[in-house]
Design an enzyme around this catalytic site. Structure first.
Site, PDB file in Angstrom:
ATOM      1  N   SER A  20       0.834  -1.206   0.000  1.00 41.45           N
ATOM      2  CA  SER A  20       0.000   0.000   0.000  1.00 41.45           C
ATOM      3  C   SER A  20       0.869   1.257   0.000  1.00 41.45           C
ATOM      4  CB  SER A  20      -0.867   0.046   1.265  1.00 41.45           C
ATOM      5  OG  SER A  20      -1.758  -1.031   1.315  1.00 41.45           O
ATOM      6  N   ILE A  93      -7.231   6.209   0.219  1.00 42.58           N
ATOM      7  CA  ILE A  93      -8.386   5.317   0.129  1.00 42.58           C
ATOM      8  C   ILE A  93      -9.097   5.493  -1.203  1.00 42.58           C
ATOM      9  CG2 ILE A  93     -10.750   5.100   1.052  1.00 42.58           C
ATOM     10  CD1 ILE A  93      -9.538   5.499   3.831  1.00 42.58           C
ATOM     11  N   TYR A 156      -9.426   3.164 -16.521  1.00 46.76           N
ATOM     12  CA  TYR A 156      -9.471   3.857 -15.217  1.00 46.76           C
ATOM     13  C   TYR A 156     -10.876   4.409 -14.967  1.00 46.76           C
ATOM     14  CZ  TYR A 156      -7.363   6.080 -11.147  1.00 46.76           C
ATOM     15  OH  TYR A 156      -7.046   6.444  -9.856  1.00 46.76           O
ATOM     16  N   LYS A 163     -11.548  10.748  -9.084  1.00 50.14           N
ATOM     17  CA  LYS A 163     -10.314  11.488  -8.756  1.00 50.14           C
ATOM     18  C   LYS A 163     -10.447  12.958  -9.161  1.00 50.14           C
ATOM     19  CE  LYS A 163      -7.700   8.193  -7.002  1.00 50.14           C
ATOM     20  NZ  LYS A 163      -7.589   8.101  -5.537  1.00 50.14           N
TER      21      LYS A 163
HETATM   22  P1  NAP Z   1      -4.351  -0.224  -1.571  1.00 52.30           P
HETATM   23  O1  NAP Z   1      -3.164  -0.713  -0.870  1.00 52.30           O
HETATM   24  O2  NAP Z   1      -5.350  -1.223  -2.056  1.00 52.30           O
HETATM   25  O3  NAP Z   1      -5.062   0.887  -0.660  1.00 52.30           O
HETATM   26  C1  NAP Z   1      -6.415   1.267  -0.809  1.00 52.30           C
HETATM   27  C2  NAP Z   1      -6.974   1.349   0.581  1.00 52.30           C
HETATM   28  O4  NAP Z   1      -8.316   1.871   0.560  1.00 52.30           O
HETATM   29  C3  NAP Z   1      -7.067  -0.025   1.257  1.00 52.30           C
HETATM   30  O5  NAP Z   1      -6.466   0.049   2.522  1.00 52.30           O
HETATM   31  C4  NAP Z   1      -8.556  -0.244   1.371  1.00 52.30           C
HETATM   32  O6  NAP Z   1      -8.931  -1.064   2.441  1.00 52.30           O
HETATM   33  C5  NAP Z   1      -9.008   1.181   1.585  1.00 52.30           C
HETATM   34  N1  NAP Z   1     -10.461   1.326   1.525  1.00 52.30           N
HETATM   35  C6  NAP Z   1     -11.299   1.014   0.495  1.00 52.30           C
HETATM   36  N2  NAP Z   1     -12.579   1.254   0.859  1.00 52.30           N
HETATM   37  C7  NAP Z   1     -12.544   1.750   2.126  1.00 52.30           C
HETATM   38  C8  NAP Z   1     -13.521   2.181   3.060  1.00 52.30           C
HETATM   39  N3  NAP Z   1     -14.838   2.176   2.762  1.00 52.30           N
HETATM   40  N4  NAP Z   1     -13.124   2.630   4.287  1.00 52.30           N
HETATM   41  C9  NAP Z   1     -11.825   2.632   4.629  1.00 52.30           C
HETATM   42  N5  NAP Z   1     -10.838   2.224   3.790  1.00 52.30           N
HETATM   43  C10 NAP Z   1     -11.197   1.785   2.561  1.00 52.30           C
HETATM   44  O7  NAP Z   1      -3.943   0.592  -2.902  1.00 52.30           O
HETATM   45  P2  NAP Z   1      -3.068   1.909  -3.123  1.00 52.30           P
HETATM   46  O8  NAP Z   1      -2.697   1.870  -4.565  1.00 52.30           O
HETATM   47  O9  NAP Z   1      -2.039   2.044  -2.081  1.00 52.30           O
HETATM   48  O10 NAP Z   1      -4.171   3.046  -2.988  1.00 52.30           O
HETATM   49  C11 NAP Z   1      -4.048   4.141  -2.086  1.00 52.30           C
HETATM   50  C12 NAP Z   1      -4.479   5.432  -2.772  1.00 52.30           C
HETATM   51  O11 NAP Z   1      -3.517   5.759  -3.766  1.00 52.30           O
HETATM   52  C13 NAP Z   1      -5.826   5.346  -3.492  1.00 52.30           C
HETATM   53  O12 NAP Z   1      -6.519   6.567  -3.342  1.00 52.30           O
HETATM   54  C14 NAP Z   1      -5.392   5.168  -4.943  1.00 52.30           C
HETATM   55  O13 NAP Z   1      -6.384   5.582  -5.855  1.00 52.30           O
HETATM   56  C15 NAP Z   1      -4.189   6.086  -4.949  1.00 52.30           C
HETATM   57  N6  NAP Z   1      -3.283   5.932  -6.097  1.00 52.30           N
HETATM   58  C16 NAP Z   1      -2.781   4.716  -6.395  1.00 52.30           C
HETATM   59  C17 NAP Z   1      -1.937   4.588  -7.494  1.00 52.30           C
HETATM   60  C18 NAP Z   1      -1.403   3.241  -7.885  1.00 52.30           C
HETATM   61  O14 NAP Z   1      -1.010   3.079  -9.059  1.00 52.30           O
HETATM   62  N7  NAP Z   1      -1.351   2.267  -6.983  1.00 52.30           N
HETATM   63  C19 NAP Z   1      -1.590   5.702  -8.265  1.00 52.30           C
HETATM   64  C20 NAP Z   1      -2.102   6.942  -7.901  1.00 52.30           C
HETATM   65  C21 NAP Z   1      -2.959   7.046  -6.812  1.00 52.30           C
HETATM   66  P3  NAP Z   1      -9.293  -2.641   2.138  1.00 52.30           P
HETATM   67  O15 NAP Z   1      -8.090  -3.241   1.517  1.00 52.30           O
HETATM   68  O16 NAP Z   1      -9.654  -3.166   3.458  1.00 52.30           O
HETATM   69  O17 NAP Z   1     -10.459  -2.601   1.166  1.00 52.30           O
END
Ligand code: NAP
Length: 256
Positions: A20, A93, A156, A163
């Protein structure tokens, strides 16, 4: 670079596992001396996040589904009781139905659209409202966004629209909370292989395109995102609010 967050307390929402972005941010915050509180969404994640929290030396690990107002209220009460004050909050999130990240955007259902907006965008507003009264000396709220907010990235889809709303919310929240010396910013991270990202169909092709075309000719390292989060959370970022900062190996500047 040690000690940039000494004497600060940070709440990090969105650690699901070691991959994460929130985990990388929590690690960097600890390295810089912050006291930490983490949240997890539900019972399914509890044991994992408690284990990661113990490793990171987090003082609190609490359950909080950001779609539930009562859980946000419970979070505020627990933070108020356990911590003297709050200085930094990381909202990391997002969620959308898998089928909405693979079929044409025009086929997005009403319920899928609203779900993505609620979890991925509105939750920042709800979290900010919950934590602002605890940030008595001001501080920094930050969230994570992606280029799909302003450009079309295949599959996406509904998350790009969420977003876009999230980025607008950052600006409105920055305006509302600025007089309380609370800054609100977003980091637009390049694609990183996490559990959420794997939900986007053909995500691997996005990684390949970035490595091939980004000015730095490589993908984004979560540690780079985390170091920018440290900057925004620390006093070094004291003049920055309402901004979207790209940490994406420069990919967003390219036309083709
Ligand atoms: P991740 O590890 O899957 O993190 C997403 C988190 O959101 C998880 O901990 C998930 O919990 C949580 N979540 C979802 N629904 C929720 C709710 N109702 N209440 C509380 N928590 C909730 O993936 P990540 O890539 O690190 O994502 C983190 C952020 O970075 C997101 O906003 C994502 O869009 C952003 N981002 C990611 C990327 C990429 O390429 N990875 C790029 C740009 C931005 P559960 O696992 O328990 O569902």
């Amino acid at each position: 670079m040690a000690g940039l967050l000494e004497a600060k307390t940070a709440l990090v929402l969105g650690v699901a596992n070691r991959w994460s972005l929130a985990y990388a941010i929590a690690q960097a915050f600890r390295r810089e001396g912050a006291r930490l509180a983490l949240t997890y969404q539900g019972e399914r994640q509890k044991a994992t996040v408690e284990e990661l929290g113990a490793e990171l030396g987090a003082e609190l690990v609490l359950g909080c589904d950001v779609t539930q107002e009562s859980e946000l209220e419970g979070l505020a009460a627990a933070l108020k009781e356990a911590l003297p004050q709050l200085d930094c909050v990381v909202h990391s999130i997002a969620f959308a139905n898998r089928e909405d990240l693979s079929r044409p955007f025009v086929e997005t259902s009403r319920s899928g659209y609203l779900l993505a907006q609620e979890v991925s965008s509105y939750s920042l507003v709800a979290v900010a409202r919950t934590v602002a009264p605890l940030m008595r000396q001001g501080g920094s709220i930050l969230t994570l966004t992606y280029l799909g907010a302003t450009r079309v990235v295949p599959n996406y889809n509904v998350m790009g629209v969420a977003k876009a709303a999230l980025e607008a919310a950052v600006r409105y929240l920055a305006s509302d909370l600025g007089p309380s010396n609370i800054r609100v910013n977003a980091i637009s991270a390049g694609p990183v292989k996490t559990a959420s990202a794997r939900g986007v169909k053909d995500f691997i092709k996005v990684l390949d395109a970035v490595a091939e075309r980004a000015p730095l000719r490589r993908n984004t390292d979560p540690a780079e995102v985390a170091d920018t989060a440290v900057f925004l959370a620390s006093d070094l970022g004291r003049g920055v609010t309402g901004n979207i900062i790209f940490v994406d190996a420069g990919f967003q500047v390219m036309g083709l």
